[in-house]
Design a protein around this motif. Structure first.
Motif, PDB file in Angstrom:
ATOM      1  N   GLY A   1      43.613  -3.482  51.517  1.00  0.00           N
ATOM      2  CA  GLY A   1      43.597  -3.576  52.976  1.00  0.00           C
ATOM      3  C   GLY A   1      44.907  -4.115  53.494  1.00  0.00           C
ATOM      4  N   PRO A   2      45.120  -3.981  54.810  1.00  0.00           N
ATOM      5  CA  PRO A   2      46.386  -4.370  55.414  1.00  0.00           C
ATOM      6  C   PRO A   2      46.548  -5.887  55.486  1.00  0.00           C
ATOM      7  CG  PRO A   2      44.809  -3.785  57.106  1.00  0.00           C
ATOM      8  CD  PRO A   2      44.136  -3.494  55.797  1.00  0.00           C
ATOM      9  N   PRO A   3      47.761  -6.358  55.848  1.00  0.00           N
ATOM     10  CA  PRO A   3      47.961  -7.787  56.062  1.00  0.00           C
ATOM     11  C   PRO A   3      47.008  -8.284  57.146  1.00  0.00           C
ATOM     12  CG  PRO A   3      49.894  -6.514  56.800  1.00  0.00           C
ATOM     13  CD  PRO A   3      49.001  -5.580  56.062  1.00  0.00           C
ATOM     14  N   GLY A   4      46.281  -9.350  56.850  1.00  0.00           N
ATOM     15  CA  GLY A   4      45.315  -9.877  57.818  1.00  0.00           C
ATOM     16  C   GLY A   4      43.995  -9.136  57.786  1.00  0.00           C
ATOM     17  N   GLY A   5      43.830  -8.211  56.871  1.00  0.00           N
ATOM     18  CA  GLY A   5      42.606  -7.405  56.805  1.00  0.00           C
ATOM     19  C   GLY A   5      41.377  -8.209  56.401  1.00  0.00           C
ATOM     20  N   GLY A   6      41.608  -9.359  55.766  1.00  0.00           N
ATOM     21  CA  GLY A   6      40.481 -10.194  55.335  1.00  0.00           C
ATOM     22  C   GLY A   6      40.270 -10.175  53.819  1.00  0.00           C
ATOM     23  N   LYS A   7      41.260  -9.698  53.065  1.00  0.00           N
ATOM     24  CA  LYS A   7      41.128  -9.627  51.604  1.00  0.00           C
ATOM     25  C   LYS A   7      40.900 -11.013  51.007  1.00  0.00           C
ATOM     26  CE  LYS A   7      45.282  -7.843  51.122  1.00  0.00           C
ATOM     27  NZ  LYS A   7      45.763  -7.790  52.515  1.00  0.00           N
ATOM     28  N   GLY A   8      41.754 -11.956  51.384  1.00  0.00           N
ATOM     29  CA  GLY A   8      41.651 -13.309  50.832  1.00  0.00           C
ATOM     30  C   GLY A   8      40.359 -13.993  51.264  1.00  0.00           C
ATOM     31  N   THR A   9      40.027 -13.851  52.539  1.00  0.00           N
ATOM     32  CA  THR A   9      38.806 -14.466  53.084  1.00  0.00           C
ATOM     33  C   THR A   9      37.587 -13.947  52.331  1.00  0.00           C
ATOM     34  OG1 THR A   9      39.844 -14.526  55.271  1.00  0.00           O
ATOM     35  CG2 THR A   9      37.435 -14.723  55.214  1.00  0.00           C
ATOM     36  N   GLN A  10      37.501 -12.640  52.151  1.00  0.00           N
ATOM     37  CA  GLN A  10      36.322 -12.057  51.499  1.00  0.00           C
ATOM     38  C   GLN A  10      36.333 -12.321  49.995  1.00  0.00           C
ATOM     39  OE1 GLN A  10      33.795 -11.044  53.189  1.00  0.00           O
ATOM     40  NE2 GLN A  10      34.808 -11.085  55.181  1.00  0.00           N
ATOM     41  N   ALA A  11      37.513 -12.307  49.378  1.00  0.00           N
ATOM     42  CA  ALA A  11      37.583 -12.564  47.925  1.00  0.00           C
ATOM     43  C   ALA A  11      36.999 -13.945  47.618  1.00  0.00           C
ATOM     44  CB  ALA A  11      39.033 -12.471  47.439  1.00  0.00           C
ATOM     45  N   LYS A  12      37.343 -14.937  48.442  1.00  0.00           N
ATOM     46  CA  LYS A  12      36.829 -16.297  48.202  1.00  0.00           C
ATOM     47  C   LYS A  12      35.312 -16.325  48.322  1.00  0.00           C
ATOM     48  CE  LYS A  12      40.846 -19.082  48.714  1.00  0.00           C
ATOM     49  NZ  LYS A  12      41.848 -18.049  49.053  1.00  0.00           N
ATOM     50  N   ARG A  13      34.774 -15.608  49.309  1.00  0.00           N
ATOM     51  CA  ARG A  13      33.324 -15.604  49.506  1.00  0.00           C
ATOM     52  C   ARG A  13      32.621 -14.875  48.354  1.00  0.00           C
ATOM     53  NH1 ARG A  13      31.102 -15.025  55.061  1.00  0.00           N
ATOM     54  NH2 ARG A  13      31.723 -16.938  56.025  1.00  0.00           N
ATOM     55  N   LEU A  14      33.225 -13.795  47.857  1.00  0.00           N
ATOM     56  CA  LEU A  14      32.614 -13.040  46.745  1.00  0.00           C
ATOM     57  C   LEU A  14      32.682 -13.835  45.445  1.00  0.00           C
ATOM     58  CD1 LEU A  14      33.934  -9.418  47.347  1.00  0.00           C
ATOM     59  CD2 LEU A  14      31.673 -10.328  47.869  1.00  0.00           C
ATOM     60  N   MET A  15      33.769 -14.584  45.282  1.00  0.00           N
ATOM     61  CA  MET A  15      33.911 -15.429  44.093  1.00  0.00           C
ATOM     62  C   MET A  15      32.732 -16.366  43.997  1.00  0.00           C
ATOM     63  SD  MET A  15      37.713 -16.906  43.342  1.00  0.00           S
ATOM     64  CE  MET A  15      37.476 -18.297  44.321  1.00  0.00           C
TER      65      MET A  15
ATOM     66  N   ALA B   1      41.594 -23.850  51.690  1.00  0.00           N
ATOM     67  CA  ALA B   1      40.583 -23.161  52.528  1.00  0.00           C
ATOM     68  C   ALA B   1      41.283 -22.532  53.748  1.00  0.00           C
ATOM     69  CB  ALA B   1      39.522 -24.147  52.984  1.00  0.00           C
ATOM     70  N   GLY B   2      40.833 -21.317  54.107  1.00  0.00           N
ATOM     71  CA  GLY B   2      41.510 -20.579  55.163  1.00  0.00           C
ATOM     72  C   GLY B   2      40.847 -20.737  56.518  1.00  0.00           C
ATOM     73  N   TYR B   3      41.661 -20.794  57.560  1.00  0.00           N
ATOM     74  CA  TYR B   3      41.154 -20.924  58.941  1.00  0.00           C
ATOM     75  C   TYR B   3      41.947 -20.012  59.872  1.00  0.00           C
ATOM     76  CZ  TYR B   3      38.848 -24.999  57.032  1.00  0.00           C
ATOM     77  OH  TYR B   3      38.066 -25.814  56.267  1.00  0.00           O
ATOM     78  N   HIS B   4      41.474 -19.952  61.123  1.00  0.00           N
ATOM     79  CA  HIS B   4      42.173 -19.175  62.145  1.00  0.00           C
ATOM     80  C   HIS B   4      42.040 -19.915  63.471  1.00  0.00           C
ATOM     81  CE1 HIS B   4      42.876 -15.956  65.092  1.00  0.00           C
ATOM     82  NE2 HIS B   4      43.620 -15.408  64.148  1.00  0.00           N
ATOM     83  N   ASP B   5      43.101 -19.855  64.293  1.00  0.00           N
ATOM     84  CA  ASP B   5      43.118 -20.605  65.557  1.00  0.00           C
ATOM     85  C   ASP B   5      41.896 -20.346  66.426  1.00  0.00           C
ATOM     86  OD1 ASP B   5      45.551 -21.856  65.050  1.00  0.00           O
ATOM     87  OD2 ASP B   5      46.706 -20.169  65.854  1.00  0.00           O
ATOM     88  N   THR B   6      41.407 -19.100  66.449  1.00  0.00           N
ATOM     89  CA  THR B   6      40.236 -18.825  67.281  1.00  0.00           C
ATOM     90  C   THR B   6      39.041 -18.260  66.502  1.00  0.00           C
ATOM     91  OG1 THR B   6      41.263 -16.707  67.815  1.00  0.00           O
ATOM     92  CG2 THR B   6      41.456 -18.426  69.475  1.00  0.00           C
ATOM     93  N   ASN B   7      39.292 -17.439  65.466  1.00  0.00           N
ATOM     94  CA  ASN B   7      38.192 -16.742  64.768  1.00  0.00           C
ATOM     95  C   ASN B   7      37.440 -17.602  63.766  1.00  0.00           C
ATOM     96  OD1 ASN B   7      39.328 -14.557  66.016  1.00  0.00           O
ATOM     97  ND2 ASN B   7      40.281 -13.727  64.190  1.00  0.00           N
TER      98      ASN B   7
END
Ligand code: AP5
Ligand code: MG
Length: 215
Positions: A7-21, A135-141
């Motif tokens: 997926g593209p930059p910011g697509g959520g690869k890292g966010t989802q990989a951590k949850r699947l782990m 742990a990953g975060y986002h200013d609004t999401n």
């Protein structure tokens, strides 16, 4: 199970990989994280990669293939891995096929996390991570429950990536469309590709991924 999240930059690869782990006990292999660690340590690989990453371009196939080949020899990968940000070129995909073959392993799934370009700049420029636990975060999401305090470890220091500015993201997006998107037909041809709508909220994307991987 061995899975590629494409997926593209910011697509959520890292966010989802951590949850699947957490859910499947697989290990996340992010070449971006490994390269950032190499840059931080000042190693030879890090010195070669730093300027390329800051320019939003891809580091050489040789470097990332070497990193992945070595990393897959670690016993923690035996129960399955989630490739996050690798492969990114057809040459890397072909090398991965050979590496897995030589180690007696195989690729089970490739999932494209599809997100329209217009959502990505905001996702990337709003991203930050806990300096202590990553742990990953986002200013609004995706804000921590308590402002300025990490949900996972209680840390109070946060980091932003050097390449997470609008100008570099635009270059990373071009690299994705030109060099990485050709992997979609490559894996489609092997009958491994599934697509997920990554524009949905984070929990919904995880839910769909789990349903897809459970099949
Ligand atoms: P890398 O670290 O892999 O960066 P990238 O591919 O640009 O991807 P990102 O990490 O930016 O995005 P992500 O998909 O992980 O998104 P995230 O989950 O964090 O690579 C960096 C650089 O290293 C490359 O440019 C290159 O130079 C080099 N490199 C790495 N691998 C290489 C390779 N194989 N070959 C050559 N060079 C390589 O989410 C982003 C933000 O959005 C977060 O804040 C998150 O909270 C939020 N978010 C996530 N999902 C959602 C959602 N569904 N809804 C709303 N917000 C969301
Ligand atoms: Mg990432």
């Amino acid at each position: 199970m061995n899975l590629i999240l494409l997926g593209p930059p910011g697509g959520g690869k890292g966010t989802q990989a951590k949850r699947l782990m957490d859910k499947f006990g697989m290990v996340q292999l992010s070449t971006g994280d490994m390269l950032r660690a190499a840059v931080a340590s000042g190693s030879e690989v890090g010195l070669k990669a730093k300027a390329v990453m800051e320019a939003g371009q891809l580091v050489t196939d040789e470097i990332v293939i070497g990193i992945i080949d070595q990393r897959l020899d670690n016993p923690d990968t035996k129960n399955g891995v989630i490739f996050d940000g690798f492969p990114r070129t057809v040459a890397q995909a072909q090398a991965l096929d050979k590496i897995l073959d030589a180690k007696g392993r195989k690729l089970d799934r490739v999932v494209e996390v599809r997100v329209p370009d217009q959502l990505l700049i905001d996702r990337v420029t709003g991203r930050y991570t806990c300096a202590k636990c990553g742990a990953g975060y986002h200013d609004t999401n995706q804000k921590p429950k308590k402002d300025g305090v990490c949900d996972s470890c209680g840390g109070t220091e946060f980091l932003r990536r050097a390449d997470d500015n609008a100008e570099t993201v635009t270059k990373r997006l071009s690299a994705y469309h030109e060099q990485t998107a050709p992997l979609l037909p490559y894996y489609e041809g092997k009958g491994l590709l599934k697509v997920i709508d990554g524009a949905q909220d984070i929990a919904k994307v995880t839910e769909e991924l789990i349903a897809l991987l459970g099949k």
